[in-house]
Design a protein around this motif. Structure first.
Motif, short mmCIF file in Angstrom:
data_model
loop_
_atom_site.label_atom_id
_atom_site.label_comp_id
_atom_site.label_asym_id
_atom_site.label_seq_id
_atom_site.Cartn_x
_atom_site.Cartn_y
_atom_site.Cartn_z
N ASN A 256 0.82 -1.21 0.00
CA ASN A 256 0.00 0.00 0.00
C ASN A 256 0.85 1.26 0.00
O ASN A 256 0.44 2.30 -0.52
N LYS A 257 2.05 1.18 0.55
CA LYS A 257 2.93 2.34 0.60
C LYS A 257 3.62 2.58 -0.73
O LYS A 257 3.63 3.70 -1.26
N ASP A 258 4.20 1.52 -1.32
CA ASP A 258 4.96 1.67 -2.56
C ASP A 258 4.09 1.61 -3.80
O ASP A 258 4.52 2.06 -4.87
N ARG A 259 2.92 0.99 -3.71
CA ARG A 259 1.95 0.93 -4.81
C ARG A 259 2.58 0.40 -6.10
O ARG A 259 2.60 1.07 -7.14
N PRO A 260 3.11 -0.84 -6.09
CA PRO A 260 3.64 -1.40 -7.35
C PRO A 260 2.51 -1.71 -8.31
O PRO A 260 1.35 -1.88 -7.92
N ASP A 261 2.84 -1.80 -9.59
CA ASP A 261 1.83 -2.15 -10.59
C ASP A 261 1.45 -3.62 -10.51
O ASP A 261 0.28 -3.97 -10.69
N VAL A 262 2.45 -4.48 -10.27
CA VAL A 262 2.22 -5.93 -10.18
C VAL A 262 2.96 -6.45 -8.95
O VAL A 262 4.11 -6.04 -8.70
N CYS A 263 2.32 -7.33 -8.22
CA CYS A 263 2.96 -7.97 -7.07
C CYS A 263 2.84 -9.48 -7.24
O CYS A 263 1.73 -10.03 -7.32
N ILE A 264 3.99 -10.17 -7.34
CA ILE A 264 4.04 -11.62 -7.51
C ILE A 264 4.33 -12.24 -6.16
O ILE A 264 5.36 -11.95 -5.54
N LEU A 265 3.45 -13.09 -5.69
CA LEU A 265 3.56 -13.72 -4.38
C LEU A 265 3.75 -15.22 -4.55
O LEU A 265 2.87 -15.91 -5.06
N PHE A 266 4.90 -15.72 -4.13
CA PHE A 266 5.21 -17.14 -4.17
C PHE A 266 4.80 -17.78 -2.84
O PHE A 266 4.89 -17.16 -1.77
N GLY A 267 4.37 -19.05 -2.90
CA GLY A 267 4.12 -19.80 -1.69
C GLY A 267 5.42 -20.23 -1.04
O GLY A 267 6.51 -19.94 -1.54
N PRO A 268 5.38 -20.89 0.11
CA PRO A 268 4.16 -21.42 0.73
C PRO A 268 3.43 -20.36 1.57
O PRO A 268 4.04 -19.55 2.24
N PHE A 269 2.09 -20.44 1.51
CA PHE A 269 1.25 -19.60 2.34
C PHE A 269 0.88 -20.31 3.64
O PHE A 269 0.73 -19.66 4.68
N VAL A 270 0.72 -21.62 3.58
CA VAL A 270 0.53 -22.45 4.77
C VAL A 270 1.62 -23.51 4.71
O VAL A 270 1.47 -24.54 4.06
N ASP A 271 2.72 -23.24 5.38
CA ASP A 271 3.95 -24.00 5.21
C ASP A 271 3.85 -25.37 5.89
O ASP A 271 3.64 -25.47 7.10
N SER A 272 4.05 -26.42 5.10
CA SER A 272 3.99 -27.78 5.64
C SER A 272 5.17 -28.09 6.56
O SER A 272 5.10 -29.03 7.36
N LYS A 273 6.27 -27.31 6.46
CA LYS A 273 7.44 -27.55 7.29
C LYS A 273 7.41 -26.75 8.59
O LYS A 273 8.36 -26.83 9.38
N HIS A 274 6.36 -25.98 8.81
CA HIS A 274 6.25 -25.24 10.06
C HIS A 274 5.98 -26.21 11.21
O HIS A 274 5.21 -27.16 11.07
N GLU A 275 6.62 -25.98 12.33
CA GLU A 275 6.53 -26.91 13.46
C GLU A 275 5.09 -27.08 13.94
O GLU A 275 4.65 -28.22 14.20
N GLN A 276 4.34 -26.01 14.04
CA GLN A 276 2.96 -26.12 14.52
C GLN A 276 2.05 -26.77 13.48
O GLN A 276 1.04 -27.38 13.84
N ILE A 277 2.38 -26.64 12.20
CA ILE A 277 1.62 -27.35 11.17
C ILE A 277 1.93 -28.84 11.22
O ILE A 277 1.02 -29.68 11.12
N GLU A 278 3.19 -29.19 11.40
CA GLU A 278 3.56 -30.61 11.48
C GLU A 278 2.93 -31.29 12.68
O GLU A 278 2.54 -32.46 12.61
N LYS A 279 2.82 -30.57 13.79
CA LYS A 279 2.22 -31.14 15.00
C LYS A 279 0.71 -30.94 15.06
O LYS A 279 0.08 -31.33 16.05
N ASN A 280 0.15 -30.34 14.01
CA ASN A 280 -1.30 -30.11 13.92
C ASN A 280 -1.81 -29.29 15.10
O ASN A 280 -2.87 -29.55 15.66
N GLN A 281 -1.08 -28.26 15.47
CA GLN A 281 -1.47 -27.37 16.55
C GLN A 281 -2.20 -26.16 15.99
O GLN A 281 -1.82 -25.01 16.21
#
Length: 456
Positions: A256-281
């Motif tokens: 919102n500050k820089d206002r680029p014309d295009v923003c490309i967002l790569f995953g992961p958005f819900v990371d399978s290697k996150h500790e709380q995701i692995e432990k299903n917390q």
């Protein structure tokens, strides 16, 4: 997403006679409310390391002589974003993956060798390739694919060349002792040119594809247009010790500050290697967490007017973890939001204006870096020269361009589930991208392939 307060639960009136207050609208569109930490994990607490980090907003790497660029977007309607892919929505339509026979995998690899071999034969003016099984005393040229003589890591003594089916399909050892310079990895298609009279050995490792050539009408239109500002970010968007999306909220603030014309967002958005995701917390499903991430990004950046491109990752726990990876499916977007959101597969070639971007969220730099061998590394190990990691990164990027593939390594890394049928259609490069973006766990770098710029 908090506990409802006691008292009246009547729906608020939003008719013209009772317009909704601006304060209420701001609260609904607040990314911090959509990404409430307590709603994702019962033990979620703000990350102290992230909150106390130093160097916020620091420029860690720059390229070019441009000083003080204007980060002022023109609005998404003025920027053309297009996916350059073959086929008609083959990765979007329903299909069965990982249902492949070994014979089909062999056919895909053989066709890849033959196609690239034909380009090499035409480029180097070679009459024909010689069979590897026939003993000869003259100079020969053999086409094949690099592989290892065992299940271990490739080294200078274990290099084999697997010839194509038309050249006998046999495995022959390659002696690298006479080579002054080489860079090899499993799955690499190359030409082996040997002269038995002079004991010379040459390896031709591929040639890049031509660049994108726009039509005259598009070229004239883009020549008078202003520069396009493109921002890119890669997940995970949470700290490693907490399942809070504070980094993502900060990213939305920057957009919102820089206002680029295009923003490309790569995953992961819900990371399978996150500790709380692995432990299903977590207190919500993975799909709901992802949905709220996307809603926060789309709603939080609506005022900036930038176009959004979402690229999935093999580590997105809620998505199909195959390669090539189909794009996300977002069915809840409004008509206006769908017009400024592009859902791209992994990998993909994106056309923004008349500039092509090669994108992949799979860490091919890390995977190939663990398997590639080179003469520079051998000299460095024996103390005859000094080497840097960026030299290896440059070689890997060059291999991707000359092999014309977003993932030229074979066999792939254990964490990559390769679907070879789709890989043949969507994992290859149809042109040489102007900019190649490859997120990695390794150190960041910016490189220019001077040879490609000279031949453009």
């Amino acid at each position: 997403y908090s506990t409802p307060a006691k008292g009246s639960q009547k729906r608020a009136l939003t008719t013209p006679e009772h317009p909704q207050s601006k304060r209420g609208v701001a609260r609904l569109a607040s990314p911090s409310l959509l990404l409430s930490p307590a709603s994702f994990s019962s033990s979620a607490t703000p990350s102290q390391k992230y909150g106390m980090r130093s160097g916020r907003g620091e420029v860690v790497s720059s390229f070019g002589a441009v000083q003080g660029p204007r980060w002022t977007g023109k609005g998404w309607s003025a920027v053309r974003v297009e996916l350059l892919e073959e086929g008609e929505n083959s990765l979007i339509s329903s299909y069965k993956y990982m249902f492949q026979r070994l014979r089909d995998v062999r056919d895909v690899l053989t066709e890849k060798i033959e196609e690239l071999g034909e380009e090499l034969r035409s480029h180097f003016n070679i009459e024909e390739f010689s069979p590897v099984s026939l003993p000869v005393q003259d100079s020969i040229t053999v086409l094949g694919q690099v592989c290892c003589d065992s299940n271990g890591k490739l080294n200078a003594q274990s290099v084999l060349l697997e010839a194509g089916q038309e050249q006998g399909g046999r495995l022959v050892p390659v002696n690298l002792s006479e080579l002054k310079e080489f860079s090899l990895f499993p799955g690499q298609t190359l030409l082996n040119c040997e002269s038995y009279l002079f004991c010379d050995l040459f390896l031709h490792q591929g040639i890049p594809l031509p660049f994108y050539c726009p039509s005259e009408a598009k070229q004239e239109m883009d020549e008078v247009s202003e520069p396009v500002m493109v921002m890119m970010a890669c997940g995970p968007y949470t700290p490693s010790e907490s399942l809070t999306y504070d980094p993502l909220i900060d990213l939305i603030t920057i957009i919102n500050k820089d206002r680029p014309d295009v923003c490309i967002l790569f995953g992961p958005f819900v990371d399978s290697k996150h500790e709380q995701i692995e432990k299903n917390q977590v207190t919500e499903t993975f799909e709901n967490i992802f949905k709220r991430c996307v809603d926060s990004i789309v709603e939080g950046t609506k005022g900036s007017g930038c176009r959004l491109v979402f690229v999935p990752s093999q580590r997105d726990v809620h998505h199909h973890y195959i390669y090539p990876q189909p794009p996300f499916s977002l069915t809840n977007l409004s008509k206006d939001d769908s017009a400024r959101v592009t859902l791209a597969p992994d990998p993909c070639t994106l056309l923004i204006g008349n500039v092509t971007f090669g994108l992949t969220s799979t860490d091919i730099v890390f995977h190939m870096g663990a398997e590639e061998i080179s003469s520079t590394d051998l000299l460095y190990n024996y103390g005859f020269c000094s080497g840097t990691g960026t030299e290896r990164f440059s070689r890997i990027m060059k291999h991707m361009l000359t092999q014309r593939s977003y993932y030229p390594l074979h066999p792939p890394a254990e964490e990559v589930n390769m679907d070879y049928d789709k890989f043949q259609q969507f994992g290859q490069m149809n042109l040489t991208p102007d900019i190649l973006i490859v997120p990695s766990e390794l150190r960041y770098f910016i490189k220019v392939n001077h040879a490609h710029f000279q031949t453009r």
